[in-house]
Design a protein around this motif. Structure first.
Motif, mmCIF file in Angstrom:
data_model
loop_
_atom_site.group_PDB
_atom_site.id
_atom_site.type_symbol
_atom_site.label_atom_id
_atom_site.label_comp_id
_atom_site.label_asym_id
_atom_site.label_seq_id
_atom_site.Cartn_x
_atom_site.Cartn_y
_atom_site.Cartn_z
ATOM 1 N N ALA A 149 0.827 -1.205 0.000
ATOM 2 C CA ALA A 149 0.000 0.000 0.000
ATOM 3 C C ALA A 149 0.866 1.262 0.000
ATOM 4 N N TYR A 150 1.935 1.257 0.798
ATOM 5 C CA TYR A 150 2.744 2.479 0.898
ATOM 6 C C TYR A 150 3.611 2.686 -0.348
ATOM 7 N N GLU A 201 4.298 6.450 -1.838
ATOM 8 C CA GLU A 201 5.620 7.047 -2.053
ATOM 9 C C GLU A 201 5.910 7.247 -3.540
ATOM 10 N N PHE A 202 5.482 6.316 -4.365
ATOM 11 C CA PHE A 202 5.688 6.420 -5.810
ATOM 12 C C PHE A 202 4.973 7.655 -6.360
ATOM 13 N N THR A 203 3.743 7.886 -5.905
ATOM 14 C CA THR A 203 2.964 9.040 -6.363
ATOM 15 C C THR A 203 3.578 10.350 -5.894
ATOM 16 N N PHE A 205 9.730 -0.802 -1.193
ATOM 17 C CA PHE A 205 8.490 -1.325 -0.612
ATOM 18 C C PHE A 205 7.987 -2.530 -1.399
ATOM 19 N N LEU A 206 8.257 -2.561 -2.707
ATOM 20 C CA LEU A 206 7.922 -3.747 -3.491
ATOM 21 C C LEU A 206 8.840 -4.909 -3.135
ATOM 22 N N VAL A 242 7.828 5.286 9.500
ATOM 23 C CA VAL A 242 6.774 4.694 10.320
ATOM 24 C C VAL A 242 6.409 3.296 9.807
ATOM 25 N N VAL A 243 6.248 3.173 8.483
ATOM 26 C CA VAL A 243 5.871 1.875 7.894
ATOM 27 C C VAL A 243 6.966 0.836 8.114
ATOM 28 N N ASN A 244 8.207 1.211 7.837
ATOM 29 C CA ASN A 244 9.310 0.260 8.001
ATOM 30 C C ASN A 244 9.570 -0.050 9.474
#
Length: 209
Positions: free
Chosen positions: A27-28, A32-34, A51-52, A118-120
Motif C-alpha cells: 500500500a505504501y 511514495e511512488f505518487t 516497498f515492493l 513509520v511503515v518500516n
C-alpha cells in the motif's frame, strides 16, 4: 484435550505477520511512488521500489510455508520482475535528469520519508517477534525492514542538503545508489528462486540443467 503443536502455532503466527507486513508495504509503495512523481525526486522514486522488495520477501515467506518448491520458484522470479519495473522507471528518470538535475520539492519528500520510517519501523517491530520462526527468510525480512529505516533517513538528509544547496545533484546521486540496491535485491530474489527450481528438479529425479 492435547495442546496445539508449538511449531504449527509459530508457523500460523508467522504467516499472519508477514501477510500484514506485505500488505502495508504494498500500500505504501503507491503512496511514495505518487509523491515522488509529484515532487520530482529520483531518490524517493527509487526508494519506493524498496516497498515492493519487502512486499516480495514477505509474500514469498507466506507462500513458502504452503507451496511446493517448483511453484515457489516461479513466484520468486515473478516477484523479481515486479521489483525491476519501478526500478527501471526510476533509472530512466535518473538518466533523463543527468543533463540538468532539478532540485525536488523538499517538503513532500520529507513527509513521505517520515511516513516510510513509520511503515518500516512498524514492519520491523512486527517481524521482530517472529524473526526466528521462519529460518533465514524471516530473518532476512526483519533485517530488510530495519535497514530500510536507514535509507529513509538518508533520503531525509538528502532533502535537507537540497534545501541548503538548491541543487538536484544530491537527489540524483542518492537515487542512483538506491536504484543499484533495488537491482541487487531483485537479483538476489531471482537467485533464490533459481536455487529452489533446481532443488525441485532434484527432488523429482529430473536432470539438473
Amino acid at each position: 484435550m492435547t495442546d496445539a503443536n508449538p511449531a504449527r502455532l509459530d508457523a500460523d503466527r508467522l504467516r499472519r505477520v508477514v501477510l500484514v507486513v506485505a500488505l502495508i508495504n504494498f500500500a505504501y509503495f503507491f503512496v511514495e511512488f505518487t509523491v515522488a512523481l509529484y515532487a520530482g525526486s529520483v531518490s524517493l522514486l527509487a526508494d519506493s521500489v524498496d516497498f515492493l522488495e519487502d512486499t516480495s520477501i514477505n509474500l514469498l515467506i507466506f507462500i513458502a510455508l504452503g507451496w511446493p518448491l517448483a511453484r515457489r520458484a516461479l513466484m520468486g522470479k515473478a516477484m523479481a520482475l515486479v521489483i525491476l519495473v519501478p526500478a527501471t522507471v526510476a533509472g530512466v528518470e535518473a538518466v533523463r535528469r543527468f543533463a540538468d538535475p532539478t532540485a525536488p520539492e523538499v517538503l513532500p519528500v520529507v513527509l513521505a520519508s517520515l511516513g516510510a520510517v513509520v511503515v518500516n519501523g512498524t514492519s520491523g517491530w512486527l517481524l521482530a517477534g517472529v524473526r526466528h520462526a521462519g529460518g533465514s527468510l524471516s530473518r532476512a525480512a526483519f533485517l530488510s525492514a530495519r535497514n530500510d529505516v536507514l535509507v529513509n533517513l538518508a533520503v531525509i538528509a538528502m532533502a535537507v542538503v537540497t534545501l541548503w544547496t538548491d541543487s538536484g545533484w544530491p537527489d540524483l546521486v542518492l537515487g542512483c545508489l538506491i536504484i543499484l540496491i533495488a537491482v541487487h535485491a531483485a537479483w538476489e530474489v531471482w537467485e533464490v528462486s533459481e536455487e529452489e527450481r533446481l532443488a525441485a528438479k532434484a527432488l523429482a529425479g529430473e536432470e539438473i540443467d
